[in-house]
Scaffold this active site. Structure first.
Site, PDB file in Angstrom:
ATOM      1  N   ASP A 165      26.363  40.906  13.747  1.00 26.28           N
ATOM      2  CA  ASP A 165      26.441  39.444  13.648  1.00 26.28           C
ATOM      3  C   ASP A 165      26.269  38.838  15.039  1.00 26.28           C
ATOM      4  O   ASP A 165      27.111  39.021  15.915  1.00 26.28           O
ATOM      5  CB  ASP A 165      27.797  39.053  13.053  1.00 26.28           C
ATOM      6  CG  ASP A 165      27.891  37.568  12.689  1.00 26.28           C
ATOM      7  OD1 ASP A 165      27.173  36.752  13.295  1.00 26.28           O
ATOM      8  OD2 ASP A 165      28.695  37.246  11.798  1.00 26.28           O
ATOM      9  N   SER A 203      32.116  32.137   7.775  1.00 24.92           N
ATOM     10  CA  SER A 203      31.748  31.461   9.009  1.00 24.92           C
ATOM     11  C   SER A 203      32.750  30.328   9.271  1.00 24.92           C
ATOM     12  O   SER A 203      33.957  30.587   9.339  1.00 24.92           O
ATOM     13  CB  SER A 203      30.301  30.977   8.925  1.00 24.92           C
ATOM     14  OG  SER A 203      29.808  30.588  10.175  1.00 24.92           O
ATOM     15  N   TRP A 204      32.310  29.072   9.415  1.00 24.44           N
ATOM     16  CA  TRP A 204      33.269  27.972   9.532  1.00 24.44           C
ATOM     17  C   TRP A 204      34.217  27.952   8.329  1.00 24.44           C
ATOM     18  O   TRP A 204      35.390  27.586   8.453  1.00 24.44           O
ATOM     19  CB  TRP A 204      32.540  26.636   9.658  1.00 24.44           C
ATOM     20  CG  TRP A 204      33.423  25.476   9.297  1.00 24.44           C
ATOM     21  CD1 TRP A 204      33.346  24.711   8.170  1.00 24.44           C
ATOM     22  CD2 TRP A 204      34.529  24.956  10.056  1.00 24.44           C
ATOM     23  NE1 TRP A 204      34.340  23.757   8.178  1.00 24.44           N
ATOM     24  CE2 TRP A 204      35.080  23.888   9.327  1.00 24.44           C
ATOM     25  CE3 TRP A 204      35.098  25.304  11.283  1.00 24.44           C
ATOM     26  CZ2 TRP A 204      36.170  23.161   9.772  1.00 24.44           C
ATOM     27  CZ3 TRP A 204      36.186  24.577  11.742  1.00 24.44           C
ATOM     28  CH2 TRP A 204      36.715  23.520  10.993  1.00 24.44           C
ATOM     29  N   HIS A 234      24.881  37.840  10.117  1.00 25.30           N
ATOM     30  CA  HIS A 234      25.867  36.822   9.786  1.00 25.30           C
ATOM     31  C   HIS A 234      25.757  36.305   8.359  1.00 25.30           C
ATOM     32  O   HIS A 234      26.776  35.948   7.751  1.00 25.30           O
ATOM     33  CB  HIS A 234      25.692  35.642  10.759  1.00 25.30           C
ATOM     34  CG  HIS A 234      26.714  34.569  10.601  1.00 25.30           C
ATOM     35  ND1 HIS A 234      28.038  34.744  10.948  1.00 25.30           N
ATOM     36  CD2 HIS A 234      26.610  33.278  10.132  1.00 25.30           C
ATOM     37  CE1 HIS A 234      28.710  33.633  10.707  1.00 25.30           C
ATOM     38  NE2 HIS A 234      27.873  32.731  10.228  1.00 25.30           N
TER      39      HIS A 234
END
Length: 332
Positions: A274, A120-121, A302
């Protein structure tokens, strides 16, 4: 131990819980101290683990993707979150500060190269770090790709994902006046930085619940609650980064600079369903990149805890441990 034989371990399951052999606070300047830990083999192959958010912090689960007899896993809580201090602080807290922190950690530990593992980030930060310091990255293992673009923020915070979770979206915008709903990121910014801690916690809880409610393919959009102090930090840091375009120099900066890292072997694990970071970003990242392998996982969203995503990440790390580099595959 013969690492090419996994008969003693269920390869679909995480490695057993493990405690760090090293825990410390590292003064990174600017008034910030970051929490860092090392797990596994002290002289093992280094892997740097980057958590999501921004603002998510590390969890003990993240230690368990790496064979502790082979890997030296390095985890840290990024500025302002988890056990790092000051908590929920946005001053001197940018993508470039985090890249500099990674270099401080690498130098402090005497590591020449990492495999960088981020979701993710964490995938965003891994890519930016690799583009900035390509000679320090042995391989990339990315999950739930987020490229930090306006289009991705529009999808999640300006109505795209709302088309699939209208009930959760209704809760997200319920306390925002109609006139401000054209830009919920800006609307939340005013409330997450109001100076009223109780109010910041309330809006931090709503912000965090919107994201967490959509993390799994099995989600029905129900409210997901988190401790309010955690939710406030998570929401403030995410909002701060998103208000500033993740501090990248231009929209699409990562793809524009991908050529710098095309020599680095890269695995990209992406849930096909996602809803937070849609697969189009992972596809764009991998397209035309011969040394990347895109693994699109069916019936997965996700979260790193989605069974198909967990299994694929474990298999990739075991393959890298064994000196194997899986061929490009698009499904498991």
């Amino acid at each position: 131990m013969d690492h090419r034989s996994d008969q003693k371990r269920n390869i679909t399951a995480l490695y057993p819980p493990i405690e760090p052999f090293d825990q410390r606070m590292l003064d990174v300047g600017d008034g910030h101290s970051v929490y860092m830990e090392q797990c596994g083999q002290q002289e093992g192959e280094p892997v740097l683990v980057l958590h999501g958010g921004p603002g998510g912090g590390c969890s003990p689960m993240l230690r368990r993707f790496f064979d502790p007899e082979h890997y030296r896993a390095v985890l840290f809580d990024q500025r302002g979150c988890g056990r790092s201090r000051p908590h929920a602080e946005i001053a001197q807290n940018t993508t470039w500060d985090l890249v500099a922190d990674i270099e401080r950690i690498r130098i402090a530990l005497g590591i020449d190269q990492f495999t960088v593992f981020g979701g993710s980030w964490g995938s965003t930060l891994a890519l930016v770090y690799a583009i900035t310091h390509p000679d320090r990255v042995k391989a990339l293992v990315l999950r739930g790709v987020f490229l930090g673009t306006n289009a991705e923020l529009d999808w999640f915070y300006r109505g795209g994902a709302a088309q699939f979770f209208p009930d959760a979206w209704a809760r997200f915008i319920a306390l925002i006046p109609e006139a401000e709903r054209i830009d919920p990121i800006a609307a939340y910014n005013r409330r997450l930085f109001s100076g009223d801690t109780a109010d910041e916690m309330r809006f931090g809880g709503i912000w965090s619940s919107w994201e967490h409610a959509l993390a799994s393919v099995h989600s029905d959009g129900s409210r997901v609650t988190a401790p309010l102090d955690y939710a406030r930090a998570f929401a403030r840091l995410e909002n701060h980064y998103f208000m500033n375009g993740c501090f990248l120099e231009s929209d699409g900066w990562i793809l524009a600079n991908r050529h710098v890292i095309e020599g680095i072997p890269t695995h990209i694990v992406q849930g096909r369903q996602d809803m937070i970071c849609p697969p189009v970003s992972a596809h764009r990242l991998a397209e035309g990149w011969p040394r990347s392998a895109l693994h699109l996982v069916p019936a997965a969203g996700h979260a790193i805890s989605e069974p198909g995503i967990t299994q694929k990440l474990l298999l990739i790390m075991d393959d890298l441990r064994n000196g194997q580099n899986s061929r490009r595959i698009t499904a498991v």
